[in-house]
Design an enzyme around this catalytic site. Sequence first.
Site, mmCIF file in Angstrom:
data_model
loop_
_atom_site.group_PDB
_atom_site.id
_atom_site.type_symbol
_atom_site.label_atom_id
_atom_site.label_comp_id
_atom_site.label_asym_id
_atom_site.label_seq_id
_atom_site.Cartn_x
_atom_site.Cartn_y
_atom_site.Cartn_z
ATOM 1 N N GLU A 119 35.379 -35.088 20.104
ATOM 2 C CA GLU A 119 33.983 -35.438 20.381
ATOM 3 C C GLU A 119 33.524 -34.711 21.636
ATOM 4 O O GLU A 119 34.302 -34.582 22.595
ATOM 5 C CB GLU A 119 33.910 -36.959 20.569
ATOM 6 C CG GLU A 119 32.698 -37.608 19.974
ATOM 7 C CD GLU A 119 32.560 -37.426 18.460
ATOM 8 O OE1 GLU A 119 31.770 -36.549 18.061
ATOM 9 O OE2 GLU A 119 33.212 -38.148 17.698
ATOM 10 N N HIS A 120 32.290 -34.232 21.636
ATOM 11 C CA HIS A 120 31.755 -33.431 22.756
ATOM 12 C C HIS A 120 32.638 -32.218 23.030
ATOM 13 O O HIS A 120 32.774 -31.778 24.175
ATOM 14 C CB HIS A 120 31.617 -34.282 24.028
ATOM 15 C CG HIS A 120 30.462 -35.231 23.981
ATOM 16 N ND1 HIS A 120 29.171 -34.840 24.253
ATOM 17 C CD2 HIS A 120 30.386 -36.540 23.638
ATOM 18 C CE1 HIS A 120 28.359 -35.891 24.118
ATOM 19 N NE2 HIS A 120 29.065 -36.930 23.734
ATOM 20 N N THR A 121 33.253 -31.707 21.989
ATOM 21 C CA THR A 121 34.127 -30.538 22.148
ATOM 22 C C THR A 121 33.440 -29.266 21.679
ATOM 23 O O THR A 121 33.819 -28.182 22.104
ATOM 24 C CB THR A 121 35.408 -30.711 21.301
ATOM 25 O OG1 THR A 121 35.019 -31.186 20.012
ATOM 26 C CG2 THR A 121 36.358 -31.704 21.925
ATOM 27 N N LEU B 282 26.384 -40.317 10.039
ATOM 28 C CA LEU B 282 27.255 -39.844 8.953
ATOM 29 C C LEU B 282 26.677 -38.597 8.295
ATOM 30 O O LEU B 282 27.160 -38.136 7.270
ATOM 31 C CB LEU B 282 27.452 -40.943 7.907
ATOM 32 C CG LEU B 282 28.094 -42.222 8.433
ATOM 33 C CD1 LEU B 282 28.282 -43.237 7.323
ATOM 34 C CD2 LEU B 282 29.443 -41.903 9.043
ATOM 35 N N SER B 283 25.598 -38.109 8.882
ATOM 36 C CA SER B 283 25.020 -36.839 8.490
ATOM 37 C C SER B 283 24.448 -36.802 7.070
ATOM 38 O O SER B 283 24.837 -35.980 6.247
ATOM 39 C CB SER B 283 26.048 -35.733 8.677
ATOM 40 O OG SER B 283 25.382 -34.658 9.225
ATOM 41 N N ASP C 8 28.622 -30.654 10.726
ATOM 42 C CA ASP C 8 28.186 -31.526 9.625
ATOM 43 C C ASP C 8 28.080 -30.760 8.312
ATOM 44 O O ASP C 8 28.564 -31.199 7.268
ATOM 45 C CB ASP C 8 26.824 -32.158 9.952
ATOM 46 C CG ASP C 8 26.872 -32.950 11.244
ATOM 47 O OD1 ASP C 8 27.979 -33.144 11.787
ATOM 48 O OD2 ASP C 8 25.799 -33.368 11.719
HETATM 49 P P1 ADP Z 1 21.746 -38.277 9.898
HETATM 50 O O1 ADP Z 1 22.575 -38.596 11.077
HETATM 51 O O2 ADP Z 1 21.937 -39.277 8.813
HETATM 52 O O3 ADP Z 1 21.899 -36.867 9.446
HETATM 53 P P2 ADP Z 1 19.101 -37.349 10.482
HETATM 54 O O4 ADP Z 1 17.989 -37.946 11.239
HETATM 55 O O5 ADP Z 1 19.640 -36.045 10.906
HETATM 56 O O6 ADP Z 1 20.241 -38.459 10.389
HETATM 57 O O7 ADP Z 1 18.643 -37.155 8.958
HETATM 58 C C1 ADP Z 1 18.004 -38.191 8.269
HETATM 59 C C2 ADP Z 1 16.834 -37.627 7.494
HETATM 60 O O8 ADP Z 1 17.315 -36.910 6.344
HETATM 61 C C3 ADP Z 1 15.926 -38.697 6.936
HETATM 62 O O9 ADP Z 1 14.954 -39.068 7.870
HETATM 63 C C4 ADP Z 1 15.341 -38.006 5.732
HETATM 64 O O10 ADP Z 1 14.292 -37.143 6.094
HETATM 65 C C5 ADP Z 1 16.487 -37.144 5.220
HETATM 66 N N1 ADP Z 1 17.300 -37.902 4.226
HETATM 67 C C6 ADP Z 1 18.605 -38.176 4.285
HETATM 68 N N2 ADP Z 1 19.022 -38.877 3.220
HETATM 69 C C7 ADP Z 1 17.939 -39.065 2.451
HETATM 70 C C8 ADP Z 1 17.707 -39.738 1.209
HETATM 71 N N3 ADP Z 1 18.666 -40.386 0.572
HETATM 72 N N4 ADP Z 1 16.441 -39.709 0.722
HETATM 73 C C9 ADP Z 1 15.448 -39.089 1.367
HETATM 74 N N5 ADP Z 1 15.612 -38.443 2.537
HETATM 75 C C10 ADP Z 1 16.835 -38.430 3.085
HETATM 76 MG MG MG Z 2 21.482 -35.184 10.660
#
Ligand code: ADP
Ligand code: MG
Length: 386
Positions: free
Chosen positions: A33-35, A123-124, A171
């Site tokens: 982490e932070h690497t 969880l990306s 990711d």
């Molecule tokens: P994460 O850590 O989950 O990647 P982010 O903010 O980077 O969080 O990404 C989340 C964004 O990705 C949501 O706001 C949306 O725009 C899009 N997204 C992810 N999963 C979905 C989904 N199942 N349906 C619609 N949009 C999604």
């Molecule tokens: Mg993201």
Amino acid sequence: MEIEHVRSRFIKHFDGKTGNIYASPGRINIIGEHTDYNGGFVFPGAIDKGIMCEIRPNGTNKVMAYSIDLKDRVEFDINDEKGPKASWARYIYGIIQEMKKLGVDVKGFNTAFAGDVPLGAGLSSSAALESCFAFALNDLFGDNKVSKWDMVLAGQATEHNYCGVNCGIMDQFASVFGQEGKLMRLDCRSHEFEYFPFDPKGYKLVLVDSVVKHELASSAYNDRRKSCENVVAALKNKYPDKTIETLRDADWDMLESVKADVSEEDMKRAVYVLGEKDRVLAVCEALNAGDYETVGQKMYETHKGLSKDYEVSCEELDYLNDIAKENGVTGSRIMGGGFGGCTINLVKDELHDKFIEDVKAKYEAKYGKTPKIYDVVISEGSRKIC
Ligand code: ADP
Ligand code: MG
């Protein structure tokens, strides 16, 4: 995620015809982490939660996209300069532009997609979304000529260029390259990587989402980067003949030798970074030996380092870590940048249910919020389903 869930919506919201179905996972990071910005290693794996899309070319230059989870429909022209406003649709628009840059002759299509990666929990889900469409476009319009690495970079570029997120490479890498039962040690500097077996029989991986996000995160992130750079500058000064680009290039003796030249705080940050480098290597050995007790111990050590030396934890995350310890959980640590988000926990099967019950009850009693719990299994990366 069930194919039927996506297919039934695709049929309903478009012309009744079916298309191809693709899936891409979210990811965890076991350690490291932070690497990334210190030129070090991360250690992700793809999970059994992801995005699934159905997609069919429609013979026009228009994309008609339906988000099943958000019940939202967006249309845009693939050559439009600005692209759609809806943030979820910008990921699709962005990946189209990036795949075009890689020579894929993308044409219009209809698509519906859904996911079971929790949004914004660390969880990306966004990388899962990008990789899913990168994979689909490469297959449908690019004869699969774009390499996996280029798809990873296209996903990252999508975040940078169209979504305003200045993310690293982990990711998208994990989502595209993931394999069932394998974690991947990725060298953030050279982009070389290696698969390690992860088959913890008798243990489960559990994510506990603190459901908090502290404002501190981005300014603290910049401060930590600065601290690392300060120490690198001192090292460069001391060792003009050595090539020192990042803390990756320092060992403990070198660090000790610049103690007087850097602030106490910067020193603590560097101690964490060098410690994390050692812990990643210890985890490699442990995984090869199937020794999950050592993996767990290193996870606790990372948490302690992130909390006490790097100081990117918060009260809630430390509390979750304490509850894990009290429950005899094998390993537990903050996953991600810190100041909120999830802890990742390696839990013996027989302790699993009691731990979850306990963590929910105690966290709720203290903070009046219910943590979200996700069991995950290390699974395959991006793929065509049918
Ligand atoms: P994460 O850590 O989950 O990647 P982010 O903010 O980077 O969080 O990404 C989340 C964004 O990705 C949501 O706001 C949306 O725009 C899009 N997204 C992810 N999963 C979905 C989904 N199942 N349906 C619609 N949009 C999604
Ligand atoms: Mg993201």
